[in-house]
Design an enzyme around this catalytic site. Sequence first.
Site, PDB file in Angstrom:
ATOM      1  N   GLY A  90       0.838  -1.096  -0.005  1.00  0.00           N
ATOM      2  CA  GLY A  90       0.183  -0.059   0.152  1.00  0.00           C
ATOM      3  C   GLY A  90       0.960   1.168   0.083  1.00  0.00           C
ATOM      4  O   GLY A  90       2.073   1.376   0.164  1.00  0.00           O
ATOM      5  N   HIS A 103      20.205  18.946 -51.756  1.00  0.00           N
ATOM      6  CA  HIS A 103      19.432  17.683 -52.274  1.00  0.00           C
ATOM      7  C   HIS A 103      20.109  16.237 -52.267  1.00  0.00           C
ATOM      8  O   HIS A 103      21.201  16.490 -52.769  1.00  0.00           O
ATOM      9  CB  HIS A 103      18.464  17.836 -53.360  1.00  0.00           C
ATOM     10  CG  HIS A 103      19.023  18.706 -54.677  1.00  0.00           C
ATOM     11  ND1 HIS A 103      18.193  19.894 -55.129  1.00  0.00           N
ATOM     12  CD2 HIS A 103      20.301  18.880 -55.056  1.00  0.00           C
ATOM     13  CE1 HIS A 103      18.912  20.531 -55.888  1.00  0.00           C
ATOM     14  NE2 HIS A 103      20.016  20.106 -56.110  1.00  0.00           N
TER      15      HIS A 103
END
EC number: 2.7.7.23
Length: 453
Positions: A82, A348
């Site tokens: 818990g 490119h």
Amino acid sequence: MERTCLAVILAAGDSTRMKSSKSKVLHPVAGRPMIAHVVEAVASAGISSVALVVGRDAEDVAKAASIAGVDIESFLQKERLGTGHAVLAAREAIAKGYDDILVTYGDVPLQTDGPLKAARQGLADGSDVVVIGFHTDRPTGYGRLLVKDGELIAIREEKDATDAERTVTWCNSGLMAINGRKALDLLSRIGNANAKGEFYLTDLVEIARSLGGRVTAVDAPEIEMTGCNTRAELAVIERFWQERRRHQMMLSGVTMIAPETVFLAYDTVIGQDALIEPNVVFGPGAVIDSGAVIHAFSHIEGAHVSQGATVGPFARLRPGADLGTGSKVGNFCEVKNGRLGEGAKVNHLTYIGDAVIGAGSNIGAGTITCNYDGVNKSETVIGENAFIGSNSSLVAPVTIGDGAYIASGSVITVNVPADALALGRARQEIKTGRATLLRERALAIKAAKKAKA
């Protein structure tokens, strides 16, 4: 005197619902483990001491949580009994006598410093426990915060709530702040007399009130309190993180034509008047200066793009790429560990790896810096105002001098002096009429194969 604070971050869950081979807090949001986002929020709230409660993948979680300026100590929660039990795993750190103890969770990466500061302010104003809540249109399943006369009187779980209490839309986030001087006493009083036999942190509300303490609540935006337990929730968190950061950037002067298609990393920096076209992805370590243009479908990681430079479309900048002022990397180009000087152009279909390109140089289409020999990487150096013809291969290590020309189609393996012309290709030959003979031969072979079929 400034109040001291310890943040206890609970990160010991088994991550069962994440269906993963690693702890859920290691899964990235914006390219960074979610646990690191939590630590950053804590640090932004002025907290420099963290007790990290870990379980699965303890060493990896501790490493991922480490950020500059925050002192982190890890504590192993051996059993999952818990949230109250998890906080007490950090008993040694809590016992050091901080003014404030802030409890938060490693799987809530959208939390910001605002609610954390508000919770700490609640302690400074006299509360012993301050719970952080959120309002929601979908409260089913959450514990409701029940408030009377400005104080939080209970956190009522869904199964225990009355019909009237179920109409309450202020819900418990799980985050809370505790008076540091009383924290160990309060935490030690949490029992496990419940169906699961676990120790619940929410019991502190009732315990503190029973001892005459003051308990209050502060509000946080619902989305900031979203926990991550599944891949679907991870996607929701990523989406909101991206929306929030894009909005912040646009308010700071960045133009995004289609912001919903731009994806940022946790540390992406973009300057004022930069333009980001659609479908751009930034990985960690990207810095884009003012006035730069990033065209569509580009991917940038670990790279710097200077003022007025242009990238893309369909370009990839990898770690170490550094584009100078007004330079250009165009479509279908990749740059890795490459520096472009002012005004240099790689327009490119080019790969630039481990290279330095001087100001004003032009790199033709299809050029490749051949930087890897199968074992080692080597550098290509291109001087200022050089011209590299299309479809050239520069075999590193090699240096091209200022103003040199490389003829198209060349393979360059030797250094080229300044202002020289280098050619590294076979001489062209023309054989008149030979194409007719080759064509007739090919057709004859094809006809023979067809006849046999």
